[in-house]
Design a protein around this motif. Structure first.
Motif, short mmCIF file in Angstrom:
data_model
loop_
_atom_site.label_atom_id
_atom_site.label_comp_id
_atom_site.label_asym_id
_atom_site.label_seq_id
_atom_site.Cartn_x
_atom_site.Cartn_y
_atom_site.Cartn_z
N ILE A 282 0.84 -1.21 0.00
CA ILE A 282 0.00 0.00 0.00
C ILE A 282 0.87 1.25 0.00
O ILE A 282 0.59 2.23 -0.71
CB ILE A 282 -0.94 -0.01 1.22
N ALA A 283 1.95 1.22 0.78
CA ALA A 283 2.82 2.40 0.90
C ALA A 283 3.45 2.78 -0.44
O ALA A 283 3.64 3.97 -0.73
CB ALA A 283 3.91 2.12 1.93
N THR A 287 -1.51 4.78 -6.54
CA THR A 287 -2.92 5.03 -6.19
C THR A 287 -3.30 4.05 -5.08
O THR A 287 -3.22 2.84 -5.28
CB THR A 287 -3.84 4.82 -7.40
N LYS A 288 -3.67 4.59 -3.94
CA LYS A 288 -3.94 3.74 -2.79
C LYS A 288 -5.30 3.05 -2.89
O LYS A 288 -6.26 3.62 -3.43
CB LYS A 288 -3.91 4.55 -1.48
N ALA A 334 -2.63 0.39 7.81
CA ALA A 334 -3.04 0.91 6.50
C ALA A 334 -3.72 2.26 6.60
O ALA A 334 -3.75 3.03 5.64
CB ALA A 334 -3.97 -0.10 5.81
N HIS A 337 -1.98 5.46 5.55
CA HIS A 337 -1.88 5.78 4.12
C HIS A 337 -3.25 6.18 3.55
O HIS A 337 -3.43 6.18 2.32
CB HIS A 337 -1.32 4.58 3.36
N VAL A 339 -6.14 4.63 3.96
CA VAL A 339 -6.97 3.48 3.57
C VAL A 339 -7.93 3.15 4.72
O VAL A 339 -7.53 3.05 5.87
CB VAL A 339 -6.09 2.25 3.26
#
Length: 492
Positions: A282-283, A287-288, A334, A337, A339
């Motif tokens: 994810i990091a 695009t998350k 998460a 970030h 999310v």
């Protein structure tokens, strides 16, 4: 000869345990299409053992008859070696099963070393069958022969039911791939597990694009064909790949061998390592993803006793609770970030073809339904379709953040669950295992069977999720339709 028969009795005991515990309870092989070839080998071996047990229990076999016995013994060796290869190709054997197979092979080797010289001497005689009586051993061999014959018939039925051998699972049970104007890309870890397979099929039916993280590419291809993208490592996913959502289901099975230090480490690391890798992915993604749905378990609450537990209830300082807390904390990373994270604390998942139901239902089918301890411990459960419903709900509901108890609202005690299962399968539940025996055998892992949680899915209900199977009665009627039809016919 008495020593040979004694070793065969030991072989039968170990083989029965292996069949019942590993093939039926732990692995539920008769319900797995990927195990069809293995079941064919088991069937052939069981029929050979049935013949040998009956033949050797009451007679000695001379001349050509002795050669026939020798051939059967050697054919069994070939089948066993083939079975070892097949098992390594199709599934990961738990350590206890590997050890047991080694002991079985050593014991059978001792039988051959002792018995082949006797057989050779018999084969040099005139072709004749001579009666023999070994007392209680003859009767034990007869019982073994009858038992293993019927077990072979049971495995043969499973082979026939599972369908053609060379056809991949996704072709035996075709996947319906839907279409949608705006498809999402969902990354699923643990996609070849019981819940994962059902989830991937459900998402594909809606037209979503799926990436499956797996340690076994061949298993994923057998399950899904080329309907999904398969990766062995998250490093294979480029930074510019569009991933809209992640569902994290990966983890070493909790039930199995006792929780030794090594096994605890594997249980924890299998979940923590995958979750950390997801956070790292994810990091670096340009695009998350919008949401991470990560599995946990109601074991988070430890032994809840008689307390009604909701999502605000605290964990305890015991192994199961502590590793769930660590797992959830890792997944919450998460949020750093941007999310949204939704944690599903899963109860005991019941469904056709996998999960907990085969190991619960199989003993009941054989008239061996058993209550663990006093049976008063709470047993939080959930139908597989409600698990899929809650995952879908968490993926698409922006308010479904933090924690959701994934359990049916119809809370039951263990004794009531097993009794209901016995009613549906038309079998009495006659046995119980005292808690002290389970504790001495399984140590701290016995808590899974002896402790429970009276869990309320408060958050799911508050957010408006409607359970398809809120009561066990409805769930079991859905999962055992054949038994329901039998009941209707009997009533008429």
């Amino acid at each position: 000869m008495l020593l040979v028969l004694s070793l065969l009795v030991v072989q039968g005991l170990m083989g029965a345990f292996d069949n019942f515990w590993h093939h039926e309870i732990t692995e539920a092989l008769p319900s797995k299409p990927s195990a069809r070839k293995e079941l064919m080998l088991h069937t052939a071996r069981e029929f050979i053992y049935a013949i040998l047990f009956i033949m050797l229990g009451w007679a000695t076999w001379h001349g050509l008859f002795g050669i026939v016995v020798m051939v059967l013994l050697l054919v069994e060796v070939g089948i066993t070696l083939w079975d070892f290869i097949e098992e390594d190709m199709t599934r990961k054997l738990p350590p206890l099963e590997r050890v047991l197979h080694t002991v079985l092979a050593m014991n059978y080797g001792a039988v051959l070393i002792l018995f082949l010289p006797i057989l050779w001497a018999w084969s040099l005689d005139e072709s004749v069958i001579k009666g023999a009586d070994y007392g209680i051993l003859s009767w034990v061999m007869t019982l073994y022969g009858i038992g293993v014959f019927f077990w072979g018939m049971r495995d043969l039925y499973a082979v026939i039911k599972l369908g053609p051998l060379q056809v991949a699972e996704h072709l035996r049970d075709p996947i319906s791939v839907g279409e949608t104007r705006v498809s999402k890309t969902v990354l699923v870890t643990g996609g070849t597990g019981f819940i994962g397979k059902a989830l991937v099929r459900n998402l594909l039916s809606r037209g979503e694009n799926i990436i499956v993280l797996t340690r076994d590419i061949m298993k994923a291809r057998d399950a899904f064909g080329f309907h999904v993208d398969v990766v062995e490592k998250l490093d294979e996913i480029p930074n510019d790949r569009q991933i809209d959502a992640i569902v994290n289901l990966a983890g070493e099975p909790v039930i199995g061998l006792p929780w030794t230090k090594t096994r605890r480490t594997r249980i924890v690391s299998s979940r923590m390592d995958t979750t950390r890798s997801l956070i790292s992915l994810i990091a670096r993604l340009e695009t998350k993803p919008k949401v991470l749905v990560s599995a946990s378990a109601v074991g988070y609450y430890g032994d809840g006793g008689e307390c009604l537990l909701d999502e605000s209830s605290e964990g305890q300082q015991v192994f199961m609770s502590e590793f769930c807390q660590q797992w959830e904390d890792e997944a919450q990373g998460a949020t750093q970030h941007g999310v949204r994270v939704s944690i599903l604390r899963l109860g005991i998942v019941i469904g056709s073809g996998g999960g907990a139901l085969p190991s619960l239902a199989t003993p009941v089918r054989f008239g061996l339904g058993t209550i663990m301890g006093n049976g008063k411990q709470w047993m939080p459960w959930i139908h597989i379709l409600d698990v899929l419903g809650l995952i879908d709900f968490a993926l698409n509901n922006s308010n479904a953040g933090d924690v959701i108890n994934a359990t049916a609202p119809g809370a039951l005690r263990h004794q009531d669950f097993i009794a209901e299962l016995g009613t549906v399968l038309h079998r009495p539940v006659l046995f119980s295992i005292p808690a002290i025996i389970l504790k001495s055998m399984l140590g701290e892992m016995s808590g899974i069977f002896l402790e429970g949680q009276k869990v309320s899915p408060s958050r799911a209900i508050e957010l408006g999720y409607r359970f398809q199977y809120p009561t066990l009665d409805l769930a079991l009627k859905d999962l055992f339709p054949r038994q329901q039809n039998q009941s209707v016919r009997a009533a008429l």
